[in-house]
Design an enzyme around this catalytic site. Structure first.
Site, PDB file in Angstrom:
ATOM      1  N   TRP A  44       5.134  -9.357   3.988  1.00  0.00           N
ATOM      2  CA  TRP A  44       4.703  -8.535   5.124  1.00  0.00           C
ATOM      3  C   TRP A  44       4.091  -7.200   4.707  1.00  0.00           C
ATOM      4  CZ3 TRP A  44       5.674  -3.892   7.661  1.00  0.00           C
ATOM      5  CH2 TRP A  44       5.164  -3.793   8.946  1.00  0.00           C
ATOM      6  N   ASP A  45       4.408  -6.656   3.548  1.00  0.00           N
ATOM      7  CA  ASP A  45       3.950  -5.302   3.224  1.00  0.00           C
ATOM      8  C   ASP A  45       3.471  -5.204   1.778  1.00  0.00           C
ATOM      9  OD1 ASP A  45       3.448  -2.622   3.903  1.00  0.00           O
ATOM     10  OD2 ASP A  45       5.405  -1.959   3.160  1.00  0.00           O
TER      11      ASP A  45
END
Length: 294
Positions: A194-195
């Site tokens: 996600w990041d």
């Protein structure tokens, strides 16, 4: 005694009472885990928005880092993901305290961060290759799920559109929602980071590059592309990066584009719900990918 950096102490504005309580307890929490795991601080602390990281040595001299962070729905999944990846493309988890979310991690080389490399294209390809490793792992039961996130975003979109005065921006956000609606019934089951941007990639002796600081969820790999598109933002480079990453990851581009629109939509919702206009870089990413079918 552990000093709490002022920048980290200021994070209480993001987590209100929970943030204030975490900051107040942080010195005692650090001392407790240094004692419990028999650790010795060996360098200057590091921090992000909601975590303090202390370089330490274990009793046998093995270098590690102690990560103390506020617990939320994102950080709760981090040790689970790291345990499943087991060092393949990501930092290795050495120990974990579930009640507090405190983790002991292998120490990577913070002085060799992917963000320090001057070749942005090289960085994008490194991130894509790491994601290819991470996405081979299916997400476990109980991990937060992209399908739930997508449904929530679509429910919140009408109210957000009413808060966007610029008609072109409003239309673009509506288009992003329409694209998400097309794929929401098949949200995927891979374990996503996600990041993964270039400040969350560090070098190590055992591997050229490893991912750190995941905010994991179960979903479609296309939802993991946005950080590398927005990082070191260059509008003229968006399509190259998207094409390069989808090539490395062997993704269907139409589907990957739809889930990238999903990340744009997620960001725009956060901005408008906090009373700010959508970020122009996010809107430009959507513009650059609009109409691309190959």
């Amino acid at each position: 005694m552990i000093d709490v950096p002022a920048e980290l102490a200021a994070q209480e504005k993001y987590n209100k009472e929970a943030g204030r309580a975490f900051i107040a307890a942080l010195p005692d929490l650090a001392a407790a885990f240094l004692h419990r795991w028999n650790l010795r601080v060996t360098g200057t602390s590091m921090h992000g928005v909601s975590a303090l990281v202390l370089p330490v040595d274990r009793a046998d001299g093995t270098p590690a880092v102690l990560k103390l962070q506020i617990r939320d729905h994102e950080s709760e999944g981090e040790p689970i993901a790291l345990r499943l990846w087991n060092g393949d493309g990501a930092v290795r988890l050495l120990d974990h305290d579930e009640p507090t979310g405190t983790m002991l991690l292998e120490r990577l080389d913070a002085s060799r961060m992917l963000a320090h490399r001057p070749d942005v294209h090289e960085g994008v390809l490194v991130i894509a290759r790491l994601l290819a490793h991470l996405h081979t792992t299916p997400a476990p039961e109980g991990m937060r799920r992209l399908g739930d996130i997508a449904r929530s975003m679509l429910e919140r979109t009408p109210a957000a559109l009413d808060r966007i005065p610029d008609p072109a921006a409003r239309r673009l956000v509506a288009d992003c929602a329409a694209a998400v609606r097309e794929v929401a019934d098949e949200p995927g089951d891979r374990l996503l980071h996600w990041d993964l941007h270039d400040e969350n990639v560090l070098a190590a002796d055992r591997a050229p590059w490893l991912a750190i600081d995941p905010k994991p969820l179960a979903g479609d790999p296309g939802f993991d592309l946005w950080p590398a598109l927005a990082n070191n933002f260059d509008a003229e480079d968006v399509v190259w990066r998207f094409d390069a990453m989808t090539d490395v990851l062997a993704l269907d581009r139409a589907r990957a584009r739809a889930w990238t629109y999903g990340r744009v939509l997620q960001n725009c919702l956060w901005e408008t719900e906090d009373g700010r206009p959508p970020d122009e870089a996010d809107l430009e990413i959507a513009r650059r990918l609009r109409g691309r079918t190959t």
